[in-house]
Design a protein around this motif. Structure first.
Motif, PDB file in Angstrom:
ATOM      1  N   ASP A 110       0.895  -1.049  -0.097  1.00  0.00           N
ATOM      2  CA  ASP A 110       0.053  -0.039   0.043  1.00  0.00           C
ATOM      3  C   ASP A 110       0.874   1.513  -0.048  1.00  0.00           C
ATOM      4  OD1 ASP A 110       0.746   0.157   2.133  1.00  0.00           O
ATOM      5  OD2 ASP A 110      -0.998   0.279   3.503  1.00  0.00           O
ATOM      6  N   THR A 111       2.028   1.530  -0.132  1.00  0.00           N
ATOM      7  CA  THR A 111       3.275   2.551  -0.047  1.00  0.00           C
ATOM      8  C   THR A 111       3.657   2.827  -1.296  1.00  0.00           C
ATOM      9  OG1 THR A 111       2.896   2.144   2.105  1.00  0.00           O
ATOM     10  CG2 THR A 111       4.797   3.007   1.468  1.00  0.00           C
ATOM     11  N   ILE A 112       4.897   1.580  -1.319  1.00  0.00           N
ATOM     12  CA  ILE A 112       5.566   1.610  -2.571  1.00  0.00           C
ATOM     13  C   ILE A 112       5.041   0.437  -3.095  1.00  0.00           C
ATOM     14  CG2 ILE A 112       6.911   3.563  -2.440  1.00  0.00           C
ATOM     15  CD1 ILE A 112       9.248   2.160  -2.453  1.00  0.00           C
ATOM     16  N   GLY A 113       6.580  -0.228  -3.415  1.00  0.00           N
ATOM     17  CA  GLY A 113       6.206  -1.089  -4.421  1.00  0.00           C
ATOM     18  C   GLY A 113       5.629  -1.930  -5.538  1.00  0.00           C
ATOM     19  N   ILE A 114       4.796  -2.784  -6.195  1.00  0.00           N
ATOM     20  CA  ILE A 114       4.354  -2.691  -7.848  1.00  0.00           C
ATOM     21  C   ILE A 114       2.112  -2.461  -6.844  1.00  0.00           C
ATOM     22  CG2 ILE A 114       3.671  -4.610  -7.511  1.00  0.00           C
ATOM     23  CD1 ILE A 114       4.304  -3.335 -10.482  1.00  0.00           C
ATOM     24  N   GLY A 115       2.744  -3.107  -5.618  1.00  0.00           N
ATOM     25  CA  GLY A 115       1.211  -2.802  -5.203  1.00  0.00           C
ATOM     26  C   GLY A 115       0.574  -1.379  -4.451  1.00  0.00           C
ATOM     27  N   GLY A 116       1.191  -0.820  -4.426  1.00  0.00           N
ATOM     28  CA  GLY A 116       1.759   1.260  -3.765  1.00  0.00           C
ATOM     29  C   GLY A 116       1.252   1.451  -4.975  1.00  0.00           C
ATOM     30  N   ILE A 117       2.159   1.097  -6.211  1.00  0.00           N
ATOM     31  CA  ILE A 117       1.887   1.877  -7.702  1.00  0.00           C
ATOM     32  C   ILE A 117       0.877   2.037  -7.927  1.00  0.00           C
ATOM     33  CG2 ILE A 117       3.346   2.143  -9.794  1.00  0.00           C
ATOM     34  CD1 ILE A 117       5.481   0.898  -8.461  1.00  0.00           C
ATOM     35  N   PHE A 118      -0.036   0.710  -8.198  1.00  0.00           N
ATOM     36  CA  PHE A 118      -1.462   0.955  -8.614  1.00  0.00           C
ATOM     37  C   PHE A 118      -2.090   1.243  -7.453  1.00  0.00           C
ATOM     38  CE2 PHE A 118       1.523  -0.997 -11.867  1.00  0.00           C
ATOM     39  CZ  PHE A 118       0.442  -1.103 -12.953  1.00  0.00           C
ATOM     40  N   ARG A 119      -1.924   1.471  -6.989  1.00  0.00           N
ATOM     41  CA  ARG A 119      -3.140   2.038  -5.147  1.00  0.00           C
ATOM     42  C   ARG A 119      -2.978   3.557  -5.723  1.00  0.00           C
ATOM     43  NH1 ARG A 119      -4.649   0.981   0.305  1.00  0.00           N
ATOM     44  NH2 ARG A 119      -4.635  -1.076  -0.459  1.00  0.00           N
ATOM     45  N   MET A 400      10.436   0.444 -12.323  1.00  0.00           N
ATOM     46  CA  MET A 400      11.714   0.053 -12.568  1.00  0.00           C
ATOM     47  C   MET A 400      12.506   0.966 -11.673  1.00  0.00           C
ATOM     48  SD  MET A 400      12.535   1.108 -16.487  1.00  0.00           S
ATOM     49  CE  MET A 400      11.423   0.192 -17.722  1.00  0.00           C
ATOM     50  N   LEU A 401      11.945   1.540 -10.833  1.00  0.00           N
ATOM     51  CA  LEU A 401      13.108   2.470  -9.740  1.00  0.00           C
ATOM     52  C   LEU A 401      12.487   1.810  -8.143  1.00  0.00           C
ATOM     53  CD1 LEU A 401      12.987   5.549 -10.911  1.00  0.00           C
ATOM     54  CD2 LEU A 401      14.061   4.865 -11.118  1.00  0.00           C
ATOM     55  N   ASP A 402      11.085   0.835  -8.748  1.00  0.00           N
ATOM     56  CA  ASP A 402      11.213   0.785  -7.332  1.00  0.00           C
ATOM     57  C   ASP A 402      12.134  -0.619  -6.713  1.00  0.00           C
ATOM     58  OD1 ASP A 402       9.240  -0.465  -4.457  1.00  0.00           O
ATOM     59  OD2 ASP A 402       9.350  -1.988  -5.784  1.00  0.00           O
ATOM     60  N   PRO A 403      12.951  -0.956  -5.483  1.00  0.00           N
ATOM     61  CA  PRO A 403      13.603  -1.037  -5.499  1.00  0.00           C
ATOM     62  C   PRO A 403      13.133  -2.176  -4.519  1.00  0.00           C
ATOM     63  CG  PRO A 403      13.589   0.532  -3.236  1.00  0.00           C
ATOM     64  CD  PRO A 403      12.369   0.947  -3.873  1.00  0.00           C
ATOM     65  N   HIS A 404      12.232  -2.863  -4.355  1.00  0.00           N
ATOM     66  CA  HIS A 404      12.185  -4.454  -4.227  1.00  0.00           C
ATOM     67  C   HIS A 404      11.858  -4.852  -5.314  1.00  0.00           C
ATOM     68  CE1 HIS A 404      11.079  -8.739  -2.772  1.00  0.00           C
ATOM     69  NE2 HIS A 404       8.757  -7.700  -3.270  1.00  0.00           N
ATOM     70  N   THR A 405      11.185  -4.313  -6.485  1.00  0.00           N
ATOM     71  CA  THR A 405      10.695  -4.944  -7.803  1.00  0.00           C
ATOM     72  C   THR A 405      11.699  -4.976  -8.943  1.00  0.00           C
ATOM     73  OG1 THR A 405       8.109  -4.067  -7.232  1.00  0.00           O
ATOM     74  CG2 THR A 405       9.338  -4.419 -10.073  1.00  0.00           C
ATOM     75  N   ALA A 406      12.835  -4.032  -8.802  1.00  0.00           N
ATOM     76  CA  ALA A 406      13.764  -4.225  -9.313  1.00  0.00           C
ATOM     77  C   ALA A 406      14.998  -4.755  -8.923  1.00  0.00           C
ATOM     78  CB  ALA A 406      14.419  -2.702  -9.431  1.00  0.00           C
ATOM     79  N   ALA A 407      14.941  -5.441  -7.916  1.00  0.00           N
ATOM     80  CA  ALA A 407      16.163  -6.484  -7.343  1.00  0.00           C
ATOM     81  C   ALA A 407      15.077  -7.846  -7.767  1.00  0.00           C
ATOM     82  CB  ALA A 407      15.755  -6.151  -6.135  1.00  0.00           C
ATOM     83  N   GLU A 408      14.254  -7.958  -7.964  1.00  0.00           N
ATOM     84  CA  GLU A 408      13.738  -9.062  -8.601  1.00  0.00           C
ATOM     85  C   GLU A 408      13.505  -9.631  -9.708  1.00  0.00           C
ATOM     86  OE1 GLU A 408      11.984 -12.401  -5.620  1.00  0.00           O
ATOM     87  OE2 GLU A 408      13.764 -10.851  -5.528  1.00  0.00           O
ATOM     88  N   LEU A 409      12.920  -8.543 -10.686  1.00  0.00           N
ATOM     89  CA  LEU A 409      12.405  -8.427 -12.046  1.00  0.00           C
ATOM     90  C   LEU A 409      13.509  -8.363 -13.053  1.00  0.00           C
ATOM     91  CD1 LEU A 409       8.378  -8.585 -11.572  1.00  0.00           C
ATOM     92  CD2 LEU A 409      10.225 -10.207 -11.887  1.00  0.00           C
ATOM     93  N   SER A 410      13.752  -8.755 -14.371  1.00  0.00           N
ATOM     94  CA  SER A 410      13.980  -8.263 -15.074  1.00  0.00           C
ATOM     95  C   SER A 410      13.513  -6.798 -15.970  1.00  0.00           C
ATOM     96  CB  SER A 410      14.332  -8.775 -16.104  1.00  0.00           C
ATOM     97  OG  SER A 410      13.224  -9.032 -17.394  1.00  0.00           O
ATOM     98  N   ILE A 411      13.767  -5.638 -16.651  1.00  0.00           N
ATOM     99  CA  ILE A 411      12.993  -5.260 -17.309  1.00  0.00           C
ATOM    100  C   ILE A 411      11.926  -5.528 -17.937  1.00  0.00           C
ATOM    101  CG2 ILE A 411      13.359  -3.228 -19.184  1.00  0.00           C
ATOM    102  CD1 ILE A 411      15.640  -2.060 -18.241  1.00  0.00           C
TER     103      ILE A 411
END
Length: 439
Positions: A110-119, A400-411
């Protein structure tokens, strides 16, 4: 008659806390509490609950539910915002289940991360609609935002509207008491200084009678880390970066690239990380609501004690001119935290009185803490850019700039994930439905 408007009043328990607090605030005597929610059944529930509470507390406020938002806002002096756009179903389910297909796991989202972005992307347009109404029918109102993602939503309001806005969260005032309780320390008479960004603010100083308590805190925390407990991520961050962070371990596990990693599944056990915590909590709340409903909504003997939520204290300070100190989420204008960006929303000590909310200058954070904040601020600012521009590529960039998402997934996987989420959200994100054309 002065008026407090509560947007998202169908959140009955939170409405009880905030407006129940206001009923116990003498300077709010005689106010109208205007309730608005798009869920008319939940709106009626909250109206009934608050009328019962009014009677049991002997308050003379007026409770009125509205189905027209603009009329609910008309003439308001204060507006409390506690909405959730899209709810648990379908939106939260989408935010969690689609990333799982890519091996991307979350705790709260609910804050950042992919979920936070879309919220944020589905909430900012609604907030801007609120702002248009406020600018028309109550232009002098203070907008007290409790909705997450706090920094992105508050930033959009402050940068793109004329509405007087402050973001409010209870993580700061709860941080030191909970830390001291966990470590079996007495917090009476303790002085502390906290600043940073929402959910990632730092306990910069903590002392009693002039003595720095950090050495004892770190000593006890190191011992506690030898057993499983609910705050293992925060204690690890304090061990590695030197300072305790305000928000919970379940939140902080997904704000950084170190803890939830598909190639290191043992970290979940090591740091006791509750994956899918927010959806699980939602399911439990939905299940338990019907059991609680009679007790809360139709209880003519309902009582309330004033909570530590900031809203009633802000209103009291503005009404009486008796100063109150809080930690508010405000724009970093003038370099309140001098090594964070000016466009960032920062969480800093602020003074409230009849003149409004005056943030206090903090200066530089220790560089490692500012660096951790900046990794989250990058995503927050890019998410606002996406929402305001309608540019789908800015969503990709925020992810792409989110720390958790960028650490796990390719562009490529990040782009594909965002495309899947945009398609799944459909009418909730109408301006992003057309894919960009690449040359």
């Amino acid at each position: 008659m002065s008026k407090i408007t509560f947007l998202g009043a169908g959140s009955t328990i939170f409405a009880k806390n905030v407006l129940g607090d206001c009923m116990l605030t003498p300077s709010v005597d005689g106010f109208e509490f205007a309730l608005f929610d798009i869920d008319h059944q939940r709106l009626e529930d909250s109206e009934n609950m608050l009328n019962n509470l009014k009677t049991s507390l002997g308050s003379n406020v007026t409770i009125r539910a509205y189905t027209n938002r603009k009329e609910a806002l008309r003439g308001a002096k204060y507006v409390v915002n506690a909405i959730q756009v899209g709810g648990y179903e379908p939106s939260t389910v989408i935010d969690f289940e689609i990333p799982k297909k890519y091996g991307l796991r979350q705790t709260i989202g609910d804050t950042i991360g992919i979920g936070g972005i879309f919220r944020a992307l589905r909430t900012i347009p609604v907030m801007l609609d609120f702002a248009k109404d406020i600018e028309e029918v109550c232009p002098d109102a203070w907008f007290l935002n409790y909705t997450n993602p706090m920094a992105a939503l508050t930033g959009a309001m402050l940068r793109y509207t004329n509405v007087k806005t402050v973001g409010l969260c209870h993580s700061v005032q709860a941080a030191v008491p909970k830390l001291f309780e966990a470590l079996d320390l007495d917090d009476e008479g303790v002085q502390w200084k906290i600043a940073g960004i929402n959910h990632l603010a730092w306990l910069l100083e903590v002392s009693k009678d002039g003595k720095d308590l950090y050495p004892e805190i770190k000593k006890r925390a190191a011992i506690k880390q030898q057993e499983k407990h609910e705050d293992m991520v925060r204690f690890e961050l304090m061990n590695r970066f030197g300072y305790y962070v305000t928000e919970s371990s379940e939140h902080n596990a997904e704000y950084h690239p170190y803890f939830i990693k598909k190639n290191y599944p043992e970290l979940i056990e090591k740091f006791n990380i509750p994956l899918d915590e927010y959806p699980r909590r939602c399911v439990n709340q939905i299940r338990d609501w019907e059991k609680m409903r009679e007790e809360i909504v139709n209880n003519q003997n309902l009582t309330h004690e004033r909570s530590h939520e900031y809203a009633s204290y802000i209103i009291e300070a503005m009404e009486t001119d008796q100063p109150f100190r809080l930690h508010g989420n405000v724009l970093n204008e003038g370099g309140l935290i001098s090594n964070l960006p000016a466009k960032a929303v920062v969480e800093v000590p602020s003074l409230v009185d009849r003149n409004g909310i005056t943030p206090c200058y903090v200066g530089e954070l220790p560089e490692q803490l500012a660096a951790l904040n900046r990794t989250n601020i990058n995503t927050q600012l890019m998410t606002i850019e996406a929402a305001m521009s309608g540019n789908r590529e800015h969503i990709y960039q925020a992810a792409m700039l989110d720390p958790h998402t960028a650490a796990e997934l390719s562009i490529d996987d990040i782009v594909s994930l965002c495309d899947d989420l945009i398609e799944a959200h459909g009418d909730m994100l109408p301006e992003f439905q057309k894919k960009p054309t690449y040359v």
